[in-house]
Design a protein around this motif. Structure first.
Motif, PDB file in Angstrom:
ATOM      1  N   SER A  86      29.853   9.226-115.579  1.00 44.59           N
ATOM      2  CA  SER A  86      28.819   8.397-115.090  1.00 44.59           C
ATOM      3  C   SER A  86      27.532   8.796-115.723  1.00 44.59           C
ATOM      4  CB  SER A  86      28.923   8.237-113.630  1.00 44.59           C
ATOM      5  OG  SER A  86      28.413   9.433-113.094  1.00 44.59           O
ATOM      6  N   SER A 117      26.558   7.218-118.900  1.00 49.93           N
ATOM      7  CA  SER A 117      26.379   5.742-118.948  1.00 49.93           C
ATOM      8  C   SER A 117      25.217   5.275-119.667  1.00 49.93           C
ATOM      9  CB  SER A 117      26.572   5.254-117.589  1.00 49.93           C
ATOM     10  OG  SER A 117      27.434   5.392-116.695  1.00 49.93           O
ATOM     11  N   ARG A 131      28.571   0.873-117.466  1.00 49.81           N
ATOM     12  CA  ARG A 131      28.783   1.762-116.388  1.00 49.81           C
ATOM     13  C   ARG A 131      30.011   2.655-116.733  1.00 49.81           C
ATOM     14  NH1 ARG A 131      27.639   2.339-110.928  1.00 49.81           N
ATOM     15  NH2 ARG A 131      28.363   4.454-110.263  1.00 49.81           N
TER      16      ARG A 131
END
Length: 251
Positions: free
Chosen positions: A141, A144, A202
């Motif tokens: 993450s 992203s 994402r």
């Protein structure tokens, strides 16, 4: 009802798009795992790419009103089959699925949370039954927002995105479809390129699917020849220019 509502008039929330071909061994287990994670106002769109086995009969035999099935008369390959399924979808959020995996419970809600403020979401997978994953690192993450770095990593083959763990909002479908005519593989990399060019993708730390690795997987399991690698890199570079053309006017 209209094209975007259920029979009782509710708006369709999630469309899962599944491309099927010779999937009789595993498709019922895959569909069962998807249906368990969907709500009453979601749908599963299955397009069978003219399978010579009994894939179509198996899907038709699953009695669930959320399933919409179409059988193609001519085999066109999995990229065009996914494109067909996406074109039939009616939900606000679209998720892609292979025919031979198992969804991890909670996938839908995790991906919907990410799609609330991003146009495209990409998760990780674990191997069904355990075992080693491919050598390419998991998505994180924290990466992203590193859009240029992600694009470069896609170009050199270091960043992998898997369609079976990806989703897209309907308001971004004009980036993804129509899939360029020269694309006959790696529709998932095309979707990831669109998300990174749009600066709205994402990465999930979580795995959202258990991927079944077997001899009939469409994703190559071993090393490719140098010629195929060069052709694939050139195609990806071409897709990046196409994504800029599509995304920039409306991003």
């Amino acid at each position: 009802m209209n094209d975007s509502t259920t029979p009782d008039g509710q708006a369709i929330r999630v469309s899962v798009c599944l491309a099927a071909y010779k999937g009789s061994r595993f498709i019922e287990e895959q569909i069962d795992s998807i249906l368990r994670d969907l709500g009453p106002d979601d749908e599963l769109v299955v397009v069978d790419d003219a399978s010579p086995d009994d894939t179509a009969e198996i899907v038709r035999g699953i009695r669930d009103p959320r399933i919409r099935f179409v059988g193609a008369s001519v085999n066109k390959g999995y990229v065009r089959t996914f494109e067909h399924a996406v074109g039939m979808s009616r939900g606000e959020f679209i998720m892609l699925s292979d025919q031979d995996d198992v969804w991890i419970p909670g996938r839908v809600e995790i991906m919907l949370d990410a799609l609330a403020d991003h146009k495209i979401v990409a998760g990780n997978f674990d191997v069904l039954g355990g075992g080693p994953r491919p050598w390419i690192p998991r998505l994180r993450s924290s990466d992203s927002g590193r859009h240029l770095a992600n694009l470069f990593a896609i170009l050199i083959g270091y960043r992998a995105y898997y369609g079976c763990a990806m989703g897209i909002r309907r308001d971004a479908l004009n980036y993804f479809v129509p899939i360029p005519s020269y694309v006959n593989e790696s529709h998932d990399l095309w979707l990831a390129i669109c998300g990174n060019v749009a600066r709205s993708i994402r990465h999930l730390d979580e795995s959202t699917v258990l991927r079944r690795l077997h001899d009939d997987n469409q994703t190559p399991a071993g090393w490719r020849s140098l010629v195929k690698i060069i052709k694939a890199r050139l195609m990806i570079a071409r897709l990046m220019f196409e994504a800029v053309r599509r995304v920039r006017p409306g991003s």
